[in-house]
Write a protein that holds these residues in place. Structure first.
Motif, short mmCIF file in Angstrom:
data_model
loop_
_atom_site.label_atom_id
_atom_site.label_comp_id
_atom_site.label_asym_id
_atom_site.label_seq_id
_atom_site.Cartn_x
_atom_site.Cartn_y
_atom_site.Cartn_z
N ASN A 7 0.85 -1.20 0.00
CA ASN A 7 0.00 0.00 0.00
C ASN A 7 0.88 1.25 0.00
OD1 ASN A 7 -1.67 2.26 1.11
ND2 ASN A 7 -3.22 0.66 1.26
N SER A 8 0.53 2.21 -0.81
CA SER A 8 1.35 3.42 -0.98
C SER A 8 1.47 4.25 0.29
CB SER A 8 0.79 4.28 -2.11
OG SER A 8 -0.53 4.69 -1.80
N ILE A 9 0.67 3.96 1.29
CA ILE A 9 0.77 4.71 2.54
C ILE A 9 2.02 4.34 3.33
CG2 ILE A 9 -0.46 3.20 4.17
CD1 ILE A 9 -2.03 5.77 5.01
N PHE A 10 2.60 3.17 3.01
CA PHE A 10 3.82 2.73 3.68
C PHE A 10 5.05 3.15 2.90
CE2 PHE A 10 0.68 -0.56 5.01
CZ PHE A 10 0.73 -0.33 6.38
N ASP A 11 6.11 3.51 3.62
CA ASP A 11 7.41 3.75 3.00
C ASP A 11 7.93 2.42 2.47
OD1 ASP A 11 10.07 5.31 2.72
OD2 ASP A 11 10.60 3.57 3.96
N GLN A 12 8.12 2.32 1.18
CA GLN A 12 8.42 1.03 0.57
C GLN A 12 9.81 0.51 0.87
OE1 GLN A 12 6.11 -1.08 -1.00
NE2 GLN A 12 4.90 0.43 0.13
N ARG A 13 10.75 1.39 1.15
CA ARG A 13 12.09 0.90 1.53
C ARG A 13 12.02 0.14 2.85
NH1 ARG A 13 16.56 5.37 1.63
NH2 ARG A 13 14.92 6.40 2.82
N SER A 14 11.34 0.74 3.83
CA SER A 14 11.24 0.08 5.13
C SER A 14 10.32 -1.15 5.08
CB SER A 14 10.73 1.06 6.19
OG SER A 14 9.44 1.54 5.87
N ALA A 15 9.38 -1.16 4.15
CA ALA A 15 8.46 -2.30 4.02
C ALA A 15 9.19 -3.57 3.61
CB ALA A 15 7.36 -1.97 3.02
N GLN A 16 10.37 -3.43 3.04
CA GLN A 16 11.14 -4.60 2.64
C GLN A 16 11.64 -5.40 3.84
OE1 GLN A 16 11.28 -5.34 -0.65
NE2 GLN A 16 9.99 -3.51 -0.86
N ASN A 17 11.61 -4.75 5.03
CA ASN A 17 12.15 -5.40 6.23
C ASN A 17 11.10 -6.21 7.00
OD1 ASN A 17 14.70 -4.13 5.87
ND2 ASN A 17 13.89 -2.25 6.81
N ILE A 18 9.87 -6.23 6.52
CA ILE A 18 8.80 -6.88 7.26
C ILE A 18 8.99 -8.39 7.32
CG2 ILE A 18 6.32 -7.39 7.22
CD1 ILE A 18 7.08 -4.62 8.24
N SER A 19 8.75 -8.94 8.51
CA SER A 19 8.82 -10.38 8.69
C SER A 19 7.47 -10.99 8.31
CB SER A 19 9.14 -10.73 10.15
OG SER A 19 9.04 -12.13 10.37
N VAL A 20 7.38 -11.54 7.10
CA VAL A 20 6.11 -12.08 6.61
C VAL A 20 5.75 -13.39 7.31
CG1 VAL A 20 6.34 -10.97 4.37
CG2 VAL A 20 7.22 -13.29 4.69
N GLU A 21 6.70 -13.96 8.06
CA GLU A 21 6.45 -15.23 8.75
C GLU A 21 5.90 -15.04 10.16
OE1 GLU A 21 10.11 -17.34 8.62
OE2 GLU A 21 10.04 -17.68 6.45
N SER A 22 5.86 -13.78 10.64
CA SER A 22 5.36 -13.53 11.99
C SER A 22 3.86 -13.81 12.07
CB SER A 22 5.62 -12.05 12.37
OG SER A 22 4.89 -11.71 13.53
N LYS A 23 3.46 -14.71 12.97
CA LYS A 23 2.05 -15.06 13.11
C LYS A 23 1.24 -13.88 13.63
CE LYS A 23 2.67 -20.04 13.83
NZ LYS A 23 2.43 -21.19 14.75
#
Length: 298
Positions: A200-216
């Motif tokens: 979503n464009s509301i998020f800073d996309q550089r920092s969004a790359q750091n998200i842990s997609v495995e976090s429950k």
């Protein structure tokens, strides 16, 4: 259970979502009024069409969610059953205690197999600097007109101890009262859904790359936000206010939400969006447990 008297309990959510309960005993005349009002609210919800919970967030009007074989993961209902059997005599003593309650639970003698419950909010507590007014016995409180709280206008749900069926008006209200329900029954977003959410464009996309997609937990929060259809831009003001108060400023000069490498800090942002964290005066508080959050260290 078949008890001769009705009973009311308040629930409290502590560290790691542990649940404790306290009894609220009232004069018989007050209890008659409570029985009538809560009974009316229960009968209204009971008329709704049953809809087996399949992971959906909301149901259609005049439908209610049902879960067969509810496992009571946070032991809320088993603790109430123990209290009804005389195994736990802790009593609520003041309105200040009640401000931290997550829910009110009602055993009505008319419905001996049911525990009916409402979510509880601070707005139900009348701002009086006093404990409950006493009537005759030291453990009996006076008429509700003199007591510093009021009931909600509808029940959140009910649990049938004979069939182990949990009935909820909605996922949103149910998870406020039953922390184990959120952890064990809310499905969570898939990793693909998490990735797409943070595009979503509301998020800073550089920092969004750091998200842990495995976090429950992140998966559950993303699922809840997506399911609620909450517009992220409507939450920016609260995100800026609350994260700043917690020493986690995350709104860039361009108005984007900057995310953190630390999963716990990103969870805070998502909890604000999901309305699991709110401001109460000068304090930042968790919605269900009413626990005050402390600012992160610099």
């Amino acid at each position: 259970m078949g008890l001769s008297h009705s009973h009311i309990y308040a629930s409290f959510i502590g560290e790691e979502d542990t649940v404790s309960i306290k009894h609220i005993p009232f004069d018989p005349h007050v209890m008659m009024g409570i029985e009538k009002e809560i009974g009316r609210q229960y009968e209204e919800l009971d008329k709704y069409e049953d809809c087996s919970f399949d992971g959906r967030y909301k149901v259609d009007p005049k439908q209610k969610l049902t879960i067969e074989g509810y496992s009571d993961p946070d032991q809320t209902f088993s603790k109430i059953a123990s209290a009804l059997n005389g195994e736990d005599g802790e009593i609520l003593k003041s309105a200040d205690e009640l401000k931290k309650a997550a829910g009110l639970f009602f055993y009505l003698k008319k419905y001996p197999n049911l525990i009916i419950f409402q979510s509880f909010a601070n707005r139900y507590v009348i701002d009086k600097k006093k404990a409950f007014q006493k009537l005759r016995g030291r453990d009996v409180y006076s008429h509700m007109d003199d007591s510093p709280f009021t009931l909600g206008t509808s029940v959140t749900g009910y649990f049938d101890s004979s069939t182990k069926v949990l009935t909820l008006k909605s996922v949103f209200s149910g998870r406020r009262v039953l922390p184990g329900f959120a952890q064990n029954y809310i499905p969570g977003a898939t990793q693909e859904e998490v990735v797409n959410f943070f595009k979503n464009s509301i998020f800073d996309q550089r920092s969004a790359q750091n998200i842990s997609v495995e976090s429950k937990k992140i998966g559950r929060l993303v699922w809840l936000i997506n399911s609620s259809k909450e517009k992220l831009e409507n939450r920016l003001e609260d995100i800026k206010d609350i994260t700043s108060a917690l020493n986690l400023p995350c709104i860039s000069p361009e108005g984007k939400i900057e995310l953190f490498k630390e999963v716990k800090k990103t969870e805070i942002i998502l909890q604000v969006i999901a309305k699991d964290i709110f401001r109460q005066g000068e304090q930042i508080v968790l919605t269900n447990s009413k626990r005050v959050l402390k600012p992160f260290e610099s």
